[in-house]
Design a protein around this motif. Structure first.
Motif, PDB file in Angstrom:
ATOM      1  N   MET A 168      33.795  63.560  20.116  1.00 20.05           N
ATOM      2  CA  MET A 168      32.434  63.947  20.406  1.00 20.05           C
ATOM      3  C   MET A 168      31.742  64.239  19.083  1.00 20.05           C
ATOM      4  N   SER A 169      30.671  63.570  18.824  1.00 18.75           N
ATOM      5  CA  SER A 169      29.960  63.804  17.570  1.00 18.75           C
ATOM      6  C   SER A 169      28.650  64.527  17.864  1.00 18.75           C
ATOM      7  N   THR A 170      28.246  65.267  16.893  1.00 21.68           N
ATOM      8  CA  THR A 170      26.985  65.988  17.040  1.00 21.68           C
ATOM      9  C   THR A 170      25.927  65.296  16.210  1.00 21.68           C
ATOM     10  N   THR A 171      24.749  65.215  16.746  1.00 24.46           N
ATOM     11  CA  THR A 171      23.639  64.612  16.035  1.00 24.46           C
ATOM     12  C   THR A 171      22.991  65.666  15.159  1.00 24.46           C
ATOM     13  N   GLN A 172      22.888  65.353  13.868  1.00 23.47           N
ATOM     14  CA  GLN A 172      22.270  66.290  12.955  1.00 23.47           C
ATOM     15  C   GLN A 172      20.765  66.050  12.940  1.00 23.47           C
ATOM     16  N   VAL A 173      20.033  67.127  13.030  1.00 21.28           N
ATOM     17  CA  VAL A 173      18.578  67.037  13.026  1.00 21.28           C
ATOM     18  C   VAL A 173      18.096  67.155  11.591  1.00 21.28           C
ATOM     19  N   GLN A 219      31.433  62.188   7.627  1.00 25.37           N
ATOM     20  CA  GLN A 219      31.497  62.443   9.066  1.00 25.37           C
ATOM     21  C   GLN A 219      31.755  61.153   9.829  1.00 25.37           C
ATOM     22  N   ALA A 220      31.146  60.046   9.405  1.00 20.67           N
ATOM     23  CA  ALA A 220      31.372  58.760  10.067  1.00 20.67           C
ATOM     24  C   ALA A 220      32.824  58.310   9.902  1.00 20.67           C
ATOM     25  N   ARG A 221      33.375  58.529   8.705  1.00 21.79           N
ATOM     26  CA  ARG A 221      34.787  58.167   8.485  1.00 21.79           C
ATOM     27  C   ARG A 221      35.705  59.004   9.373  1.00 21.79           C
ATOM     28  N   LEU A 222      35.436  60.284   9.456  1.00 20.59           N
ATOM     29  CA  LEU A 222      36.241  61.162  10.294  1.00 20.59           C
ATOM     30  C   LEU A 222      36.125  60.768  11.764  1.00 20.59           C
ATOM     31  N   ASP A 223      34.907  60.474  12.209  1.00 23.92           N
ATOM     32  CA  ASP A 223      34.727  60.044  13.601  1.00 23.92           C
ATOM     33  C   ASP A 223      35.501  58.765  13.891  1.00 23.92           C
ATOM     34  N   LYS A 224      35.498  57.839  12.937  1.00 27.30           N
ATOM     35  CA  LYS A 224      36.227  56.582  13.124  1.00 27.30           C
ATOM     36  C   LYS A 224      37.734  56.843  13.215  1.00 27.30           C
ATOM     37  N   LEU A 225      38.250  57.695  12.313  1.00 30.79           N
ATOM     38  CA  LEU A 225      39.678  58.016  12.355  1.00 30.79           C
ATOM     39  C   LEU A 225      40.060  58.682  13.672  1.00 30.79           C
ATOM     40  N   LEU A 226      39.247  59.602  14.135  1.00 32.68           N
ATOM     41  CA  LEU A 226      39.548  60.290  15.392  1.00 32.68           C
ATOM     42  C   LEU A 226      39.459  59.343  16.581  1.00 32.68           C
ATOM     43  N   ALA A 227      38.526  58.403  16.549  1.00 29.43           N
ATOM     44  CA  ALA A 227      38.388  57.455  17.650  1.00 29.43           C
ATOM     45  C   ALA A 227      39.575  56.492  17.703  1.00 29.43           C
ATOM     46  N   GLU A 228      40.104  56.142  16.534  1.00 31.92           N
ATOM     47  CA  GLU A 228      41.221  55.198  16.491  1.00 31.92           C
ATOM     48  C   GLU A 228      42.575  55.872  16.689  1.00 31.92           C
ATOM     49  N   HIS A 229      42.624  57.187  16.550  1.00 33.40           N
ATOM     50  CA  HIS A 229      43.905  57.900  16.658  1.00 33.40           C
ATOM     51  C   HIS A 229      44.325  58.049  18.122  1.00 33.40           C
TER      52      HIS A 229
END
Length: 97
Positions: free
Chosen positions: A1-6, A79-89
């Protein structure tokens, strides 16, 4: 789950207030220098000092803005790299030795 930064944005009213404040202070100081009861060399030195302070303030503001944008962009990339790693894990995946 990612949060959108304003992204923080300034209102046009804030921009107008800042521009008017800068203009009023610069004009007020320039008028004060012009009517100061001193010789022309002292007046020229103070005017040159005013010009230097104004240009330095613009340069500093640009450097602060650039540094903030740099950290924001690198933070988004991390953050994008971390999200990608978490999605692929897959925690249930067993690797064969």
């Amino acid at each position: 789950m990612s949060t959108t930064q304003v992204r923080p944005t300034n209102t046009s009213a804030f921009f107008v207030q800042a521009a008017l404040s800068f203009g009023a202070s610069a004009i007020g100081l320039a008028t004060g220098i012009a009517f100061l009861p001193v010789d022309s060399w002292t007046r020229a030195f103070l005017a040159l000092g005013l010009l230097y302070v104004v240009t330095s303030a613009f340069t500093l503001a640009k450097c602060v803005r650039d540094r903030q944008e740099e950290t924001t962009v690198s933070g988004r990339v991390d953050q994008a790299r971390l999200d990608k790693l978490l999605a692929e894990h897959d925690p249930f995946k067993v690797e064969n030795p």
